[in-house]
Write a protein that holds these residues in place. Structure first.
Motif, PDB file in Angstrom:
ATOM      1  N   LEU A  55     -16.521  -7.293  -5.842  1.00  0.00           N
ATOM      2  CA  LEU A  55     -17.693  -6.534  -6.823  1.00  0.00           C
ATOM      3  C   LEU A  55     -17.300  -7.190  -8.157  1.00  0.00           C
ATOM      4  CD1 LEU A  55     -17.121  -2.852  -5.658  1.00  0.00           C
ATOM      5  CD2 LEU A  55     -19.075  -4.420  -5.002  1.00  0.00           C
ATOM      6  N   GLU A  56     -16.340  -7.557  -8.599  1.00  0.00           N
ATOM      7  CA  GLU A  56     -16.013  -8.085  -9.807  1.00  0.00           C
ATOM      8  C   GLU A  56     -16.631  -9.456  -9.874  1.00  0.00           C
ATOM      9  OE1 GLU A  56     -14.655  -7.846 -13.898  1.00  0.00           O
ATOM     10  OE2 GLU A  56     -14.966  -6.342 -12.395  1.00  0.00           O
ATOM     11  N   PHE A  57     -16.556 -10.161  -8.786  1.00  0.00           N
ATOM     12  CA  PHE A  57     -17.009 -11.540  -8.979  1.00  0.00           C
ATOM     13  C   PHE A  57     -18.613 -11.537  -9.132  1.00  0.00           C
ATOM     14  CE2 PHE A  57     -19.099 -15.080  -6.319  1.00  0.00           C
ATOM     15  CZ  PHE A  57     -18.599 -16.496  -7.421  1.00  0.00           C
ATOM     16  N   LYS A 116      -7.587 -17.437  -4.300  1.00  0.00           N
ATOM     17  CA  LYS A 116      -7.666 -16.742  -3.184  1.00  0.00           C
ATOM     18  C   LYS A 116      -7.711 -15.179  -3.387  1.00  0.00           C
ATOM     19  CE  LYS A 116      -5.392 -16.317   1.449  1.00  0.00           C
ATOM     20  NZ  LYS A 116      -4.468 -16.735   2.345  1.00  0.00           N
ATOM     21  N   ASP A 117      -8.615 -14.519  -2.673  1.00  0.00           N
ATOM     22  CA  ASP A 117      -8.687 -13.096  -2.724  1.00  0.00           C
ATOM     23  C   ASP A 117      -9.063 -12.362  -3.921  1.00  0.00           C
ATOM     24  OD1 ASP A 117      -8.119 -13.008   0.244  1.00  0.00           O
ATOM     25  OD2 ASP A 117      -5.814 -13.050  -0.355  1.00  0.00           O
ATOM     26  N   LEU A 160     -14.379 -18.141 -14.976  1.00  0.00           N
ATOM     27  CA  LEU A 160     -14.491 -16.688 -14.842  1.00  0.00           C
ATOM     28  C   LEU A 160     -13.268 -15.752 -14.827  1.00  0.00           C
ATOM     29  CD1 LEU A 160     -17.784 -16.648 -12.947  1.00  0.00           C
ATOM     30  CD2 LEU A 160     -17.355 -17.081 -15.409  1.00  0.00           C
ATOM     31  N   GLN A 161     -12.799 -14.767 -15.631  1.00  0.00           N
ATOM     32  CA  GLN A 161     -11.778 -14.052 -15.541  1.00  0.00           C
ATOM     33  C   GLN A 161     -12.041 -12.984 -14.512  1.00  0.00           C
ATOM     34  OE1 GLN A 161      -8.247 -14.373 -17.257  1.00  0.00           O
ATOM     35  NE2 GLN A 161      -7.646 -12.949 -15.820  1.00  0.00           N
ATOM     36  N   ILE A 162     -11.191 -12.644 -13.388  1.00  0.00           N
ATOM     37  CA  ILE A 162     -11.559 -11.771 -12.642  1.00  0.00           C
ATOM     38  C   ILE A 162     -10.298 -10.749 -12.227  1.00  0.00           C
ATOM     39  CG2 ILE A 162     -12.623 -10.929 -10.215  1.00  0.00           C
ATOM     40  CD1 ILE A 162     -14.124 -13.416 -10.263  1.00  0.00           C
ATOM     41  N   LYS A 163      -9.897  -9.942 -13.167  1.00  0.00           N
ATOM     42  CA  LYS A 163      -8.782  -9.128 -13.254  1.00  0.00           C
ATOM     43  C   LYS A 163      -7.833 -10.144 -13.509  1.00  0.00           C
ATOM     44  CE  LYS A 163     -10.645  -5.498 -10.476  1.00  0.00           C
ATOM     45  NZ  LYS A 163     -10.442  -4.514  -9.062  1.00  0.00           N
ATOM     46  N   ASP A 164      -6.864 -10.121 -12.601  1.00  0.00           N
ATOM     47  CA  ASP A 164      -5.530 -11.147 -12.691  1.00  0.00           C
ATOM     48  C   ASP A 164      -5.826 -12.553 -12.244  1.00  0.00           C
ATOM     49  OD1 ASP A 164      -5.245 -10.032 -10.296  1.00  0.00           O
ATOM     50  OD2 ASP A 164      -3.242 -10.149 -10.496  1.00  0.00           O
ATOM     51  N   LYS A 165      -7.046 -13.060 -11.593  1.00  0.00           N
ATOM     52  CA  LYS A 165      -7.337 -14.156 -11.028  1.00  0.00           C
ATOM     53  C   LYS A 165      -8.323 -14.889 -11.738  1.00  0.00           C
ATOM     54  CE  LYS A 165      -5.136 -12.856  -6.641  1.00  0.00           C
ATOM     55  NZ  LYS A 165      -5.187 -12.789  -5.344  1.00  0.00           N
ATOM     56  N   PHE A 166      -8.924 -16.061 -11.156  1.00  0.00           N
ATOM     57  CA  PHE A 166     -10.046 -16.804 -11.998  1.00  0.00           C
ATOM     58  C   PHE A 166     -10.905 -17.134 -10.736  1.00  0.00           C
ATOM     59  CE2 PHE A 166      -6.642 -17.166 -14.886  1.00  0.00           C
ATOM     60  CZ  PHE A 166      -7.255 -17.226 -16.053  1.00  0.00           C
ATOM     61  N   ALA A 167     -12.051 -17.344 -11.113  1.00  0.00           N
ATOM     62  CA  ALA A 167     -13.200 -18.300 -10.353  1.00  0.00           C
ATOM     63  C   ALA A 167     -13.964 -19.065 -11.162  1.00  0.00           C
ATOM     64  CB  ALA A 167     -14.134 -17.095  -9.733  1.00  0.00           C
ATOM     65  N   THR A 168     -14.525 -20.101 -10.674  1.00  0.00           N
ATOM     66  CA  THR A 168     -15.286 -21.288 -11.327  1.00  0.00           C
ATOM     67  C   THR A 168     -16.768 -21.085 -10.784  1.00  0.00           C
ATOM     68  OG1 THR A 168     -14.401 -22.966 -10.143  1.00  0.00           O
ATOM     69  CG2 THR A 168     -13.292 -22.516 -12.032  1.00  0.00           C
ATOM     70  N   ILE A 169     -17.529 -21.221 -11.677  1.00  0.00           N
ATOM     71  CA  ILE A 169     -19.027 -21.583 -11.343  1.00  0.00           C
ATOM     72  C   ILE A 169     -19.629 -22.586 -12.128  1.00  0.00           C
ATOM     73  CG2 ILE A 169     -19.461 -19.120 -10.386  1.00  0.00           C
ATOM     74  CD1 ILE A 169     -21.168 -18.739 -13.042  1.00  0.00           C
ATOM     75  N   ALA A 170     -20.793 -23.348 -11.494  1.00  0.00           N
ATOM     76  CA  ALA A 170     -21.598 -24.325 -12.309  1.00  0.00           C
ATOM     77  C   ALA A 170     -22.734 -24.251 -11.661  1.00  0.00           C
ATOM     78  CB  ALA A 170     -20.908 -25.694 -12.051  1.00  0.00           C
ATOM     79  N   CYS A 171     -23.859 -24.543 -12.436  1.00  0.00           N
ATOM     80  CA  CYS A 171     -25.329 -24.368 -12.148  1.00  0.00           C
ATOM     81  C   CYS A 171     -26.110 -25.807 -12.389  1.00  0.00           C
ATOM     82  CB  CYS A 171     -26.049 -23.305 -12.796  1.00  0.00           C
ATOM     83  SG  CYS A 171     -24.946 -21.905 -12.131  1.00  0.00           S
ATOM     84  N   ALA A 172     -27.022 -26.048 -11.663  1.00  0.00           N
ATOM     85  CA  ALA A 172     -27.719 -26.949 -11.719  1.00  0.00           C
ATOM     86  C   ALA A 172     -29.277 -26.652 -11.327  1.00  0.00           C
ATOM     87  CB  ALA A 172     -27.470 -28.542 -11.083  1.00  0.00           C
TER      88      ALA A 172
END
Length: 587
Positions: free
Chosen positions: A224-226, A219-220, A319-331
């Motif tokens: 910009l970093e994302f 969350k949150d 993906l590390q975004i400052k002190d949090k995480f996001a994930t992506i996947a592509c097809a």
């Protein structure tokens, strides 16, 4: 805004005529062209002498990339000539549009147009690609139009690549992977690809929209970093950010600020899916934590697979975004992937010129054409490119047909299965599609003109009559394959609609008997043999003479029987073009 500038009564009259024909523009009479008007207008149309046009615009010219488009035409509307920004500004396109409205002659002087070559800077707009080129774009375009040796790298399959393959100039050589492309052999390289390649300063890249990305995040996360880390991740995985086509996430993340901002910045709609849709996918990297929160073992991977109907090209990236995480996947979008593919093409009724433009281009690019034997004129297969294998399926059962196509498909080649008329009408494609679905083989259908439409044209008849006949029934008589009781000819005959009967000339006696249960015996009938073929034969009679007509003329195979009062009808005409229907005239 489009501005038309006129300097005479005759010029003003021509300007008003253009606007009355639907060209949206503001008309100015003898204006003083100033910087404000120059900045406000994206297109100027000068009506008058070319000299006036040149003198008026000269003080304001700065850069071909930012100047508005300019067109000049004579006061009588005979010639329409782009003056400025022919390609990038759209002056060429607008000049041709005005010329069509007036029946005028467009005078295009750009080299690519006069040489009948591709406008390399216009291809992105034409096919919804994004252009990626360095500062030497103008130089490379000049080399191309001057006939320098050019390589065309195609790593997707879409409407644009189909056009390029079938319209390439002689100095262009096509490649489908970089392993076969020797960069030093060419002065220009045109690459239609979502993949990142280092082809040097000779390359112009066209990025087709074909990468679908799933996203998940804590969350949150920082918006910009994302976006920044997504670009970096795609680059590291050899994909162009410009080829992003669709993005999505799970429904509980639809208001995530970073995702919303990413959607707005890329102009891609953020698609959201529920856990029921996402949990249907077997993903390579399931997560118990994700399943606990969302109800699905995956978000990013499942979304990418769902959007693309394909396996993952890039599995889940954390993906590390400052002190949090996001994930992506592509097809890669399965519909645009350049790999083994089967296209069912409707050949039309017979005349090779009645195949659709798309159908013709597919035939011209196929590696293997399997056509429906005696039902499709062999001339249609003459569109095949050199090296294409062509076979007739006459005498082949379903297993043999699939076995013939499979080796080409497995090698990543393009197969056209060519059917008569439109494949959906007695085309026997359902059985083939069932096997292809079972074997997870990709295919698509290109429709064709059906013989019932060719029959209407040959008979110079409209098959509907206002207030009397508003339905057309496409059916066949009952031969070896039983008909459902509700679809017997005798039941359909009760409606007295226009009926087009396929595959039934050999049982004409039975057809006539059943039709007479609903139609009057004097009902017009047309027996149509090999419509649009060189051997075409059309015989008219009344229903009571149908069987005798078929027998006397020896009409059996490739014959359609048309029944109904709409044949040759010239009464009960439509009111569409009466004065009270003026609003419909433009249709």
């Amino acid at each position: 805004m489009t501005t038309i500038l006129t300097y005479s009564d005759k010029g003003e009259q021509t300007a008003k005529q253009i606007v009355s024909l639907g060209f949206d523009a503001k008309i100015l009479r003898s204006p003083k062209l100033d910087q404000t008007l120059w900045n406000e207008s994206s297109l100027f149309v000068f009506i008058g002498a070319m000299g006036i046009c040149v003198r008026e615009i000269a003080p304001f010219l700065k850069d071909k990339k930012t100047d508005p488009a300019v067109i000049n035409m004579d006061v009588n509307g005979k010639f329409v000539q782009p003056v400025l920004s022919g390609h990038q500004g759209g002056a060429n396109e607008k000049a041709e549009h005005i010329a069509r409205l007036l029946g005028a002659i467009p005078v295009l002087t750009t080299v690519s147009d006069t040489s009948n070559l591709w406008g390399l800077d216009m291809l992105p707009k034409q096919f919804d690609w994004k252009l990626e080129a360095g500062s030497n774009l103008t130089k490379l375009m000049a080399s191309f139009v001057n006939g320098k040796k050019t390589a065309l790298l195609l790593e997707c399959r879409d409407r644009g690549t189909l056009f390029l393959e079938t319209s390439k100039p002689d100095h262009v050589e096509v490649f489908y992977n970089t392993d076969d492309l020797k960069v030093d052999d060419f002065e220009v390289i045109l690459a239609v690809t979502p993949y990142l390649h280092n082809l040097g300063n000779k390359a112009i890249y066209y990025r087709p929209a074909m990468i679908n990305m799933g996203m998940g995040a804590q969350k949150d996360i920082d918006a910009l970093e994302f976006e920044s880390v997504v670009k970096t991740s795609l680059k590291e995985n050899g994909l162009s950010f410009l080829s992003l086509a669709e993005i999505g996430t799970v429904d509980i993340k639809k208001d995530e600020e970073a995702f919303v901002a990413f959607s707005e910045n890329t102009d891609l709609t953020l698609q959201v899916f529920g856990n029921e849709e996402l949990s249907a996918y077997q993903v390579p990297n399931p997560s118990e934590k994700v399943e606990e929160v969302t109800g699905s073992a995956s978000v990013s991977e499942a979304v990418a697979m769902h959007l693309s109907k394909n396996e993952l090209f890039v599995p889940k990236q954390k993906l590390q975004i400052k002190d949090k995480f996001a994930t992506i996947a592509c097809a890669i979008d399965k519909r645009k992937e350049r790999k083994g593919f089967i296209e069912f093409v409707g050949a039309g009724p017979g005349d090779p010129e009645l195949v659709s433009v798309r159908g013709k281009r597919l035939l011209q690019t196929a590696d293997f054409i399997l056509y429906a034997g005696s039902l499709v004129p062999k001339e249609l297969t003459h569109y095949a490119k050199p090296g294409c294998v062509v076979k007739s399926s006459a005498g082949m059962d379903l297993d043999t047909q699939i076995a013939e196509m499979r080796p080409f498909y497995d090698r990543g080649l393009f197969v056209v299965r060519l059917h008569t008329g439109d494949p959906c009408i007695y085309g026997a494609i359902q059985e083939q599609m069932a096997v292809l679905d079972k074997d997870n083989m990709d295919y698509h259908i290109t429709p064709g003109i059906s013989s019932f439409q060719a029959a209407a044209a040959a008979l110079e008849s409209q098959f509907t009559i206002p207030e009397e006949v508003q339905s057309i029934i496409l059916t066949r008589g009952e031969g070896r394959t039983p008909m459902p009781p509700r679809e017997k000819l005798s039941e359909f005959a009760k409606f007295q609609s226009t009926m087009c009967i396929y595959l039934s000339a050999s049982i004409a006696d039975k057809v006539q008997a059943e039709l007479l249960e609903g139609y009057p015996e004097e009902t017009p009938v047309a027996v149509c043999y090999k419509l649009t073929w060189k051997e075409e034969k059309v015989v008219r009679c009344q229903l009571k003479d149908l069987a005798k007509t078929v027998k006397d003329n020896n009409l059996t195979m490739t014959t359609m029987i048309v029944v109904g009062k709409a044949i040759d009808n010239r009464s009960n005409l439509s009111k569409l073009y009466h004065k009270e229907f003026k609003h419909a005239f433009r249709g």
